[in-house]
Scaffold this active site. Structure first.
Site, PDB file in Angstrom:
ATOM      1  CG  ASP A   1      -5.672  -4.726  -3.476  1.00 32.19           C
ATOM      2  OD1 ASP A   1      -4.672  -4.777  -2.724  1.00 32.19           O
ATOM      3  OD2 ASP A   1      -5.957  -5.611  -4.296  1.00 32.19           O
TER       4      ASP A   1
ATOM      5  CG  ASN B   1      -4.546  -7.634   5.247  1.00 29.17           C
ATOM      6  OD1 ASN B   1      -5.307  -6.660   5.251  1.00 29.17           O
ATOM      7  ND2 ASN B   1      -4.226  -8.259   4.119  1.00 29.17           N
TER       8      ASN B   1
HETATM    9  C1  FPP Z   1      -3.706  -3.067   0.314  1.00 30.94           C
HETATM   10  O1  FPP Z   1      -2.557  -2.914  -0.438  1.00 30.94           O
HETATM   11  C2  FPP Z   1      -3.641  -2.224   1.452  1.00 30.94           C
HETATM   12  C3  FPP Z   1      -3.616  -2.641   2.741  1.00 30.94           C
HETATM   13  C4  FPP Z   1      -3.654  -4.047   3.183  1.00 30.94           C
HETATM   14  C5  FPP Z   1      -3.547  -1.673   3.796  1.00 30.94           C
HETATM   15  C6  FPP Z   1      -4.506  -0.560   3.628  1.00 30.94           C
HETATM   16  C7  FPP Z   1      -4.220   0.404   4.664  1.00 30.94           C
HETATM   17  C8  FPP Z   1      -4.059   1.705   4.445  1.00 30.94           C
HETATM   18  C9  FPP Z   1      -4.184   2.371   3.130  1.00 30.94           C
HETATM   19  C10 FPP Z   1      -3.783   2.552   5.602  1.00 30.94           C
HETATM   20  C11 FPP Z   1      -5.087   2.997   6.214  1.00 30.94           C
HETATM   21  C12 FPP Z   1      -4.830   4.188   6.949  1.00 30.94           C
HETATM   22  C13 FPP Z   1      -5.769   5.052   7.345  1.00 30.94           C
HETATM   23  C14 FPP Z   1      -5.314   6.269   7.992  1.00 30.94           C
HETATM   24  C15 FPP Z   1      -7.203   4.825   7.150  1.00 30.94           C
HETATM   25  P1  FPP Z   1      -1.599  -4.158  -0.580  1.00 30.94           P
HETATM   26  O2  FPP Z   1      -0.512  -4.006   0.411  1.00 30.94           O
HETATM   27  O3  FPP Z   1      -2.395  -5.416  -0.468  1.00 30.94           O
HETATM   28  O4  FPP Z   1      -1.084  -3.938  -2.034  1.00 30.94           O
HETATM   29  P2  FPP Z   1      -0.665  -5.070  -3.060  1.00 30.94           P
HETATM   30  O5  FPP Z   1      -1.901  -5.854  -3.366  1.00 30.94           O
HETATM   31  O6  FPP Z   1      -0.186  -4.264  -4.214  1.00 30.94           O
HETATM   32  O7  FPP Z   1       0.411  -5.869  -2.400  1.00 30.94           O
END
Ligand code: FPP
Length: 227
Positions: A16, A64
């Site tokens: 996250d 999501n």
């Molecule tokens: C959370 O950060 C992250 C996600 C919802 C996406 C996670 C996906 C990846 C890291 C890519 C995965 C890729 C591979 C190759 C395994 P957020 O967007 O919720 O952050 P925030 O809470 O700060 O808004």
């Protein structure tokens, strides 16, 4: 340090903080996801190097889907790009690739790639890397209940759960500062040790990973027992 625990067998991670990391740098959220994806791949390879047997990463939750469609499409394209680029390396490292979640909701090209990487690494047995995509813990339990209801006598409820090929996680790591489970692996997290890190996912390092494992090993697990 006194170790109360052996090395964790299964580590699950909620990655996250990509968006906030990017925002702090006055960049678009996509910038955070790009860095986050490369940290995810590094983490998989590092886990293998450390001798972890099961690593499960939460890449995209059922909830999501409520994000703007441009961000959703971007995340799937990014995932696809990385899985394609890293496929050989994953295989060479003896890593078996698996997924949990509702693949039917994903773009066809991503599903194709997921299936091909899963087949290609079927014989790998050094570590199982499971990616949770379009995954929800409640949905998984509801589907299992439906399956169980229609199953032959003698079938156990646990075996109807999609992620039943995984042992229960020993350690759950969540980055980003929030202290919640967010619909991840609800059934199997029952006795998992929780580790919350006040750092955004793109800044997650090998040191952080090792520190989490070290803390886990120092904890005493009782599983409801007295000792
Ligand atoms: C959370 O950060 C992250 C996600 C919802 C996406 C996670 C996906 C990846 C890291 C890519 C995965 C890729 C591979 C190759 C395994 P957020 O967007 O919720 O952050 P925030 O809470 O700060 O808004």
């Amino acid at each position: 340090m006194k170790y109360g625990q052996s090395f964790p067998n299964h580590i699950a991670i909620i990655m996250d903080g990509n968006g906030r990391w990017a925002k702090n740098k006055n960049k678009p959220r996509t910038y955070g996801h790009i860095k986050g994806a490369s940290v995810a791949i590094d983490t998989v390879l590092y886990a293998k190097k450390l001798g972890i047997k099961y690593l499960t990463l939460f890449a995209f939750s059922t909830e999501n889907w409520n994000r703007p469609s441009e961000e959703v499409s971007f995340l799937f394209a990014l995932l696809q790009e990385h899985l394609k680029k890293e496929a050989e390396k994953i295989k060479e490292n003896g890593i078996r690739f698996k997924t949990i979640g509702n693949l039917a909701t994903l773009p066809d090209s991503l599903v194709k790639l997921i299936n091909s990487l899963s087949n290609m690494t079927e014989i790998c047995n050094d570590m199982v890397f499971t990616l949770a995509v379009s995954y929800g813990g409640k949905q998984e339990i509801e589907e299992a209940a439906e399956k169980y209801k229609n199953s032959e006598p003698g079938i156990k409820f646990k075996d109807c759960i999609q992620s039943s090929f995984l042992p229960d996680p020993d350690l759950l790591i969540r980055t980003g500062g929030e202290k919640r489970i967010s619909n991840f692996l609800l059934y199997s997290l029952a006795y998992t040790e929780l580790y919350f890190l006040d750092k955004y996912w793109p800044d997650f390092s090998e040191r952080d990973f090792k520190d989490a494992i070290k803390e886990y090993m120092a904890r005493k697990r009782k599983f409801g027992n007295l000792i």
